[in-house]
Scaffold this active site. Sequence first.
Site, mmCIF file in Angstrom:
data_model
loop_
_atom_site.group_PDB
_atom_site.id
_atom_site.type_symbol
_atom_site.label_atom_id
_atom_site.label_comp_id
_atom_site.label_asym_id
_atom_site.label_seq_id
_atom_site.Cartn_x
_atom_site.Cartn_y
_atom_site.Cartn_z
ATOM 1 N N CYS A 54 -33.497 34.052 60.128
ATOM 2 C CA CYS A 54 -34.034 33.132 58.867
ATOM 3 C C CYS A 54 -35.608 33.345 59.170
ATOM 4 O O CYS A 54 -36.244 33.627 57.949
ATOM 5 C CB CYS A 54 -34.057 31.812 59.341
ATOM 6 S SG CYS A 54 -32.241 31.117 59.188
ATOM 7 N N THR A 55 -36.257 33.643 60.556
ATOM 8 C CA THR A 55 -37.444 33.993 60.425
ATOM 9 C C THR A 55 -38.052 35.243 59.830
ATOM 10 O O THR A 55 -38.868 35.305 59.200
ATOM 11 C CB THR A 55 -37.771 33.910 62.115
ATOM 12 O OG1 THR A 55 -37.584 32.518 62.550
ATOM 13 C CG2 THR A 55 -39.454 34.093 62.348
#
Length: 217
Positions: free
Chosen positions: A45-46
């Site tokens: 996600c990052t």
Amino acid sequence: MTLRLGDTAPDFEAKTTKGDIRFHEFIGDSWTILFSHPADFTPVCTTELGLVAALQDEWDARNVKVIGLSANGLEEHEKWIADINEVSQVQLNFPLIADADRKVSALYDMLDHQDATNVDAKGIAFTIRSVFIIDPKKTIRLILTYPASTGRNFDEILRVVDSLQLGDKYRVTTPGNWKKGDDVIVHPSVSNELAQELFPKGVKVIKPYLRLTPSPF
């Protein structure tokens, strides 16, 4: 709730890192991409959010608003954004929806029903990697769902936006592996005579049902 292409995107109210919103008001007269993430402070996600932030000029050029969603609260979101900015050397300026109670995730059917381990400390399912492209009429034009383990290709999402916007403006569709600037397909509903009027750059007939013309942009 099962959503399909052509449905009106469900409206909702939510708290985001840019303040409270009502979704349809947020969309306004823009195209919008709503995309979800399993959780804050997770590796895939990052990287994804960093990529989306780095593409801000591309979204702006296409009149596209992006809005993310993750199953965490605002305080966690703000701390996570600092990490994203540091890791990807970006300035994330689009809003992130705080959806710790999963209300929006449930509304858009973005909860993980496959991986029984993809849950929070309370045993509540996290969201999966979903993407919705929504046009200014609030109509859902694309739905993509990815497994939690696989990061998305946002160049592909840009490509789909280009195809949809082109098709809405001109009577064309786009072939497989099409990218901006490539030849496009004359819509089957357009007669050969009308095609000559609509597409002054010329029409190449491959088959009666397959006619190509240079991209209008």
